[in-house]
Design a protein around this motif. Structure first.
Motif, mmCIF file in Angstrom:
data_model
loop_
_atom_site.group_PDB
_atom_site.id
_atom_site.type_symbol
_atom_site.label_atom_id
_atom_site.label_comp_id
_atom_site.label_asym_id
_atom_site.label_seq_id
_atom_site.Cartn_x
_atom_site.Cartn_y
_atom_site.Cartn_z
ATOM 1 N N LEU A 240 -14.518 -18.407 -26.085
ATOM 2 C CA LEU A 240 -13.362 -19.281 -25.909
ATOM 3 C C LEU A 240 -13.072 -20.025 -27.199
ATOM 4 O O LEU A 240 -13.990 -20.511 -27.864
ATOM 5 C CB LEU A 240 -13.610 -20.275 -24.773
ATOM 6 C CG LEU A 240 -13.887 -19.661 -23.394
ATOM 7 C CD1 LEU A 240 -14.152 -20.758 -22.375
ATOM 8 C CD2 LEU A 240 -12.717 -18.797 -22.946
ATOM 9 N N ASP A 241 -11.817 -20.140 -27.517
ATOM 10 C CA ASP A 241 -11.388 -20.798 -28.743
ATOM 11 C C ASP A 241 -10.297 -21.802 -28.397
ATOM 12 O O ASP A 241 -9.309 -21.468 -27.732
ATOM 13 C CB ASP A 241 -10.857 -19.771 -29.753
ATOM 14 C CG ASP A 241 -10.591 -20.392 -31.120
ATOM 15 O OD1 ASP A 241 -10.756 -21.622 -31.254
ATOM 16 O OD2 ASP A 241 -10.216 -19.651 -32.036
ATOM 17 N N ALA A 242 -10.472 -23.037 -28.828
ATOM 18 C CA ALA A 242 -9.500 -24.079 -28.521
ATOM 19 C C ALA A 242 -8.149 -23.825 -29.181
ATOM 20 O O ALA A 242 -7.130 -24.383 -28.776
ATOM 21 C CB ALA A 242 -10.033 -25.445 -28.955
ATOM 22 N N SER A 243 -8.113 -22.983 -30.197
ATOM 23 C CA SER A 243 -6.852 -22.705 -30.888
ATOM 24 C C SER A 243 -5.973 -21.718 -30.135
ATOM 25 O O SER A 243 -4.855 -21.460 -30.541
ATOM 26 C CB SER A 243 -7.134 -22.157 -32.295
ATOM 27 O OG SER A 243 -7.822 -20.915 -32.222
ATOM 28 N N GLY A 244 -6.496 -21.142 -29.047
ATOM 29 C CA GLY A 244 -5.705 -20.216 -28.252
ATOM 30 C C GLY A 244 -6.003 -18.756 -28.522
ATOM 31 O O GLY A 244 -5.380 -17.891 -27.921
ATOM 32 N N GLU A 245 -6.930 -18.451 -29.404
ATOM 33 C CA GLU A 245 -7.271 -17.063 -29.728
ATOM 34 C C GLU A 245 -8.519 -16.632 -28.965
ATOM 35 O O GLU A 245 -9.430 -16.046 -29.524
ATOM 36 C CB GLU A 245 -7.491 -16.927 -31.235
ATOM 37 C CG GLU A 245 -6.282 -17.228 -32.080
ATOM 38 C CD GLU A 245 -5.138 -16.260 -31.829
ATOM 39 O OE1 GLU A 245 -5.424 -15.100 -31.465
ATOM 40 O OE2 GLU A 245 -3.976 -16.663 -31.970
ATOM 41 N N SER A 246 -8.591 -16.956 -27.688
ATOM 42 C CA SER A 246 -9.768 -16.639 -26.895
ATOM 43 C C SER A 246 -9.834 -15.141 -26.615
ATOM 44 O O SER A 246 -8.816 -14.494 -26.356
ATOM 45 C CB SER A 246 -9.746 -17.407 -25.575
ATOM 46 O OG SER A 246 -9.696 -18.806 -25.816
ATOM 47 N N ALA A 247 -11.065 -14.602 -26.649
ATOM 48 C CA ALA A 247 -11.289 -13.176 -26.367
ATOM 49 C C ALA A 247 -11.585 -13.026 -24.877
ATOM 50 O O ALA A 247 -12.738 -12.974 -24.460
ATOM 51 C CB ALA A 247 -12.430 -12.650 -27.226
ATOM 52 N N TRP A 248 -10.508 -12.970 -24.087
ATOM 53 C CA TRP A 248 -10.682 -12.938 -22.642
ATOM 54 C C TRP A 248 -11.317 -11.636 -22.167
ATOM 55 O O TRP A 248 -12.189 -11.646 -21.281
ATOM 56 C CB TRP A 248 -9.330 -13.140 -21.958
ATOM 57 C CG TRP A 248 -8.741 -14.491 -22.191
ATOM 58 C CD1 TRP A 248 -7.698 -14.800 -23.014
ATOM 59 C CD2 TRP A 248 -9.158 -15.724 -21.600
ATOM 60 N NE1 TRP A 248 -7.430 -16.139 -22.984
ATOM 61 C CE2 TRP A 248 -8.312 -16.736 -22.117
ATOM 62 C CE3 TRP A 248 -10.159 -16.075 -20.705
ATOM 63 C CZ2 TRP A 248 -8.447 -18.068 -21.741
ATOM 64 C CZ3 TRP A 248 -10.292 -17.401 -20.332
ATOM 65 C CH2 TRP A 248 -9.448 -18.382 -20.856
ATOM 66 N N GLY A 249 -10.886 -10.524 -22.690
ATOM 67 C CA GLY A 249 -11.433 -9.248 -22.255
ATOM 68 C C GLY A 249 -12.930 -9.131 -22.461
ATOM 69 O O GLY A 249 -13.676 -8.850 -21.512
ATOM 70 N N PRO A 250 -13.453 -9.344 -23.694
ATOM 71 C CA PRO A 250 -14.907 -9.310 -23.886
ATOM 72 C C PRO A 250 -15.646 -10.360 -23.059
ATOM 73 O O PRO A 250 -16.762 -10.111 -22.587
ATOM 74 C CB PRO A 250 -15.060 -9.580 -25.390
ATOM 75 C CG PRO A 250 -13.779 -9.086 -25.983
ATOM 76 C CD PRO A 250 -12.728 -9.398 -24.967
ATOM 77 N N MET A 251 -15.038 -11.535 -22.848
ATOM 78 C CA MET A 251 -15.705 -12.553 -22.051
ATOM 79 C C MET A 251 -15.856 -12.112 -20.601
ATOM 80 O O MET A 251 -16.919 -12.268 -19.994
ATOM 81 C CB MET A 251 -14.924 -13.869 -22.110
ATOM 82 C CG MET A 251 -15.654 -15.019 -21.413
ATOM 83 S SD MET A 251 -14.654 -16.492 -21.220
ATOM 84 C CE MET A 251 -13.462 -15.938 -20.006
#
Length: 299
Positions: free
Chosen positions: A255-266
């Motif tokens: 998760l990244d607070a800047s909005g570039e979260s890697a949802w698929g790998p998570m």
């Protein structure tokens, strides 16, 4: 005695009466069954959605309502296992070490403390037992600051010691109470027979009582493993090196607070992280049921 009463008490009459009961139509509750099935599907939908999202491409995860992936991709699992600088296998290993040691510590220390409270007589036993139960009413957050100061002064920060060592000191009052209630259901004649044979308290505990507490030990092991594996706050406080992160901290790294979260790998790694939980639960399920069912009995 009337003729009808006499006919009922004869063998033929009893068989006829039982036969009348057997021919009664069974009660069918299709509506209740459908409601239970629908409720079960509703409860499982988040898990089904997460499983489907782990096989979707990133741009389709939140844009499609259907939980079924189209097309199917394994890229999320590959990227998630590689991690960001630290492979996710390291997180699995760390969680396995911490959870395994916590299970062993709680099984040994809580069973030993439960044996002392349930089977031994010593001065202040009722007072200490009441004080132990009182700790169940303390919120965990009340103890965070003093515990952190203690472990910081000991130099244990950024190590697994704050996560594991307390488990060997019987700090979980819930499991102590569970063991006490289970041991109260065992006959005290076992202790007396062991004393006649020359066994001391330790031998009585290790050779006689401990093998009989398998259901309670399994219950303790399952709950300890699940709670420790899913614990996020405690590792967040004491672990600073990313190479020592456990699985919850590893998932949070996606998760990244800047909005570039890697949802698929998570989502992919979240699915894999559920495997040990399901496996451990299924392995001890029969002992868990019997342990909970007999905990409230008092001999």
């Amino acid at each position: 005695m009337t003729t009808e009463t006499a006919a009922l008490i004869t063998p033929a009459g009893r068989r006829r009466r039982r036969g009348d009961e057997n021919v009664r139509p069974p009660r069918k509750r299709p509506l209740a069954h459908l409601m239970l099935i629908g409720f079960g599907v509703l409860m499982l939908y988040p898990l089904i959605w997460m499983l489907g999202a782990s096989f979707k491409e990133s741009q389709f995860i939140f844009s499609e309502v259907s939980p079924f992936p189209n097309p199917v991709t394994l890229e999320n699992y590959r990227q998630g296992w590689q991690g960001s600088g630290v492979g996710f296998g390291t997180y699995f290993l760390n969680s396995t070490i911490v959870s395994g040691l916590s299970v062993l510590g709680n099984m040994f220390a809580c069973s030993l403390a439960g044996f002392a409270f349930a089977r031994m007589e010593f001065r202040g036993r009722k007072f200490f037992f009441a004080a132990m139960l009182a700790t169940l009413m303390l919120p965990t957050h009340v103890l965070l600051v003093p515990q952190y100061i203690l472990f910081s002064n000991l130099g244990w920060v950024n190590s697994f010691l704050p996560l594991v060592v307390p488990k060997f000191l019987a700090v979980d009052a819930f499991f102590i109470f569970l063991m006490v209630q289970f041991l109260r259901g065992l006959p005290r004649e076992l202790d007396q027979a062991a004393m006649i044979d020359g066994a001391g308290p330790w031998q009585t505990y290790w050779r006689i009582i401990l093998p009989l507490t398998l259901p309670a030990l399994a219950t303790t092991a399952i709950f300890t493993f699940i709670w420790t594996w899913n614990d996020f706050l405690t590792p967040l406080l004491y672990l600073q090196d990313p190479r020592m992160y456990t699985v919850p901290l590893g998932l949070n790294a996606f998760l990244d607070a800047s909005g570039e979260s890697a949802w698929g790998p998570m989502f992919a790694m979240a699915v894999l992280s559920l495997g040990p939980l399901f496996g451990f639960f299924l392995a001890g399920q029969k002992y868990l049921t019997s342990g909970i069912a007999t905990t409230g009995l008092k001999g």
